[in-house]
Design an enzyme around this catalytic site. Sequence first.
Site, short mmCIF file in Angstrom:
data_model
loop_
_atom_site.label_atom_id
_atom_site.label_comp_id
_atom_site.label_asym_id
_atom_site.label_seq_id
_atom_site.Cartn_x
_atom_site.Cartn_y
_atom_site.Cartn_z
N CYS B 115 9.86 28.51 -32.42
CA CYS B 115 10.74 29.66 -32.21
C CYS B 115 11.57 29.78 -33.48
CB CYS B 115 11.64 29.46 -30.99
SG CYS B 115 12.94 30.70 -30.87
N CYS B 118 15.52 31.20 -32.77
CA CYS B 118 16.50 30.28 -32.16
C CYS B 118 15.78 28.96 -31.92
CB CYS B 118 17.18 30.87 -30.92
SG CYS B 118 16.17 31.83 -29.79
N SER B 119 15.59 28.54 -30.68
CA SER B 119 14.80 27.34 -30.45
C SER B 119 14.22 27.39 -29.04
CB SER B 119 15.64 26.07 -30.61
OG SER B 119 16.17 25.96 -31.90
N CYS B 120 13.68 28.54 -28.64
CA CYS B 120 13.17 28.73 -27.29
C CYS B 120 12.13 27.65 -26.96
CB CYS B 120 12.53 30.10 -27.15
SG CYS B 120 13.70 31.45 -27.39
#
Lengths: 218, 212
Positions: B115, B118-120
Amino acid sequence: MDGIHDLGGKQGHGPVPVDTGDAPFSHDWERRMWGLAREGLVPSMTIDWFRHGLEMMVPADYLTQSYFEKWATNYLMIFADDGIASLQEIEAGHVADPAPRAAAKTTQEVVEQVRTGCTDFSLPPDAPAKFSIGDKVLTLDHGTAPHTRLPGYARGRHGTIIAHHGAHLLPDEGAKGRHVGDHLYTISFTARELWGPDAHPADTVTLELWESYLVPPR
Amino acid sequence: MTSFDSDKAAELHRHLHSHLPSDPALRVKALESLAIERGLVAPETIDAWVEAYSEHIGPMRGAQVIARAWTDPDFKSRLMENATEAIKDFGFEGNATGHLHAVENTDAQHNMVVCTLCSCYPFSILGMSPAWYKSAAYRSRAVREPRAVLAEFGVFLPDDVALRVWDSTAELRYIVVPQRPDGTDGWDADRLAGIVTRNSMIGTERDLKAEG
């Protein structure tokens, strides 16, 4: 927005810290932050406002604070914005007029809350899809303000639609507190389209992109 | 109420930047105290969430799903068709897996998930994401030089294997179905689950080992 968070393709960040171990948390405050965030805390916000809040952090803080640290900073901004706590209360770390305590949940209850909290982001479409699987499309070469999920590295590029997911909530509107549906597609880009002739000829990068980010190829 | 005012968010962040303690532990402590005193969460509930994601929800869930897919062709076809529905067999649906997709490695293709914005991450099936997944280095480089990133994980992808990187820009989440290693004939699903690693389900590991 064209912020510091849009990291795809940026250079100079060094090697990946692969040896970070398997532990989900390294500090107790990370555990507390994760547990707090699981409760949502702010009913009036949306997931895209949370993401946009992270994007609006002081850029140097965004790059130097760790994942859970950013969450804490962002939640405090969101508390102040919502009015859950004033800036004075945030700096003091206490509220002036405490409310009755919330009821405690057990581990079993929160594990069940994970299961029942499966969120569906799809919406009934209000217009037919303009594109179909197999179509070639071109992405917009500018982003929309203030929040978008079209990364800089995939703007103004040609790709091929490989899946259509019906309409999903459009994050650009979700960050403004509005629930608007837009057709969502998975689009495959060749690595060479994105990065030039040195990229491996067989490699691809796929992104989920909304119809309003796309135009027919030129 | 949330203002949804971008300029206000920027202004508040700048105020907090100059008025908050730099120690993240103190910042989280302040947030926790404010949330508890406002009646938004009980301290015991935070403990419960920590225990849930330390003991009950983690990559062992994904490993069970992969092992079932290796041993049950009908389950595998349901998983590839609609992973969100298929994982309900285990009760593993939930946080961030409302639109889960399984992507399969083959002799000719490898899959890797990132991701960049962001950091999904598919929490309810893989638990908390590893620190490297959230690093600026992984987020920036996984889409641009994925073969070099894989090499840092000890994966040297042959030239005749195509690599597809999935950038999770929407609410879809991905789980990679790694290839079942040779030497595991006759193993039951429990034993197979023991060799499926978290990184193999993100795509930063390719060749699982028949050990265990």
